[in-house]
Design an enzyme around this catalytic site. Structure first.
Site, PDB file in Angstrom:
ATOM      1  CB  CYS A  90      -0.843  -0.607   1.304  1.00 23.65           C
ATOM      2  SG  CYS A  90      -2.247   1.158   1.581  1.00 23.65           S
ATOM      3  CB  CYS A 181      -6.493  -0.230   7.130  1.00 19.31           C
ATOM      4  SG  CYS A 181      -5.819  -0.108   5.662  1.00 19.31           S
TER       5      CYS A 181
END
Length: 338
Positions: A90, A181
């Site tokens: 990410c 997340c």
């Protein structure tokens, strides 16, 4: 005129203290909350921190980019018998590009986060040993790193907590978030099941192919795993191989998990120009503070790592990060070992 910097403001204590330190250093800080659509208090907490510090606050919806660049590859990796590392994927493809887009819009050069690492002249370096996060940042490019500032690089977490109290930051006592997340409940296998990416049940086998029991689907397992297998025998069992072609999980007593040679692909060179011959380094093969000595060799388009001491269960899909002292020389995705 103050230099503009865009800070990833998550609503946690690290980014809040980073914002305060950047203000003290004379930057014009804008906080950017990256919204992944899961709700919770993160956005409210980030807004409260921005209000307390008197800095502009923006929100960016990154759901589409996260799905394309991280979530879909995450699911595909587990279905293929690999163990992905979504945060390292990410950072260079979603998180930092979003920060840079806003910085460009505002006419600024720099971006920042609350990571515990350092950057000097575009070279990534370790943070303090107790909290170093350079491993997760090792896929960032030199170009990206040239315009990054990590104000927490020379602090330990306990010091940052103390600064948060001293600064009167509203999230000073907020617990750390340790989960992926986009999987806030922490159960990645259930997340895969919910999205229809589960794999079928199959056989646990030993190295000779003898069936030892039934597994729940290969996406539930990773190399070296010794818990939650549900198989009894003359010794404790560990996952020593995952075979998606036959939908089998191979178990052993763990004595075969050491690997002296690790192969990596898509090398990302940060602290060196490249690899045209042997290079002695220390290597991290998982997200921990454990490093082993090794020598890197060019191997086609990738890299071969010869470890001085066999490493336990180097796992395809994870990251091998190479260090020259405190400098991150580079990284590569682990594809196999022997």
């Amino acid at each position: 005129m103050k230099e503009t910097i865009v800070l990833g403001l998550s609503g946690g204590v690290d980014s809040a203290v980073a914002a305060t330190l950047l203000k003290e250093q004379g930057f014009a800080v804008t906080g950017l909350y990256l919204d992944i659509g899961l709700g919770g208090t993160g956005r409210e907490d980030a807004a409260a921190v921005a209000d307390r510090l008197g800095i502009p606050f923006r929100v960016a919806d990154i759901r589409a980019d996260l799905e394309r660049q991280v979530c879909a590859p995450f699911a595909a990796a587990y279905r293929a018998g690999r163990t992905p590392l979504p945060c390292a994927q990410c950072n260079p493809t979603v998180k930092f590009p979003a920060l840079f887009r806003l910085a460009e819009e505002l006419g600024g050069r720099y971006v920042s986060t609350g990571h515990y690492a350092n950057v000097e002249n575009g070279v990534l370096k370790k943070g303090r040993p107790a909290n170093d996060q350079s491993y997760m940042l090792a896929r960032l490019s030199r170009k990206q790193l040239q315009n990054m500032i990590f104000p927490l690089g020379n602090y330990e977490k306990r010091q940052v907590r103390g600064l948060a109290q001293q600064f009167g930051i509203p999230v000073a006592d907020k617990p750390d978030s340790m989960e992926i997340c986009f999987i806030p409940h922490g159960d990645y296998a259930a997340w895969l099941d919910e999205r229809g990416f589960s794999t079928p049940e199959g056989d646990f086998v030993d190295k000779s192919g003898q069936v030892l029991g039934r597994h729940k689907g290969i996406h539930h397992y990773t190399l070296g795993q010794g818990r939650g297998l549900g198989v009894s025998g003359p010794h404790r069992y560990y996952v020593s191989a995952i075979l998606p072609q036959t939908n089998q999980v191979v178990l052993s007593d763990g004595s075969d998990l050491g690997r002296g040679t690790v192969f990596g692909t898509q090398p990302n060179w940060i602290g060196v120009e490249g690899l045209d011959g042997p290079l002695e380094v220390t290597v991290r093969l998982r997200h921990s503070r454990t490093e082993g000595e090794g020598v890197l060799y060019p191997e086609g388009e990738g890299v071969r790592i010869e470890m001085s001491t066999p490493a336990r269960a180097p796992t395809p899909g994870q990251l091998a990060v190479f260090y020259l002292g405190d400098v991150v020389a580079g990284s590569a995705w682990i594809v196999s070992s022997q």
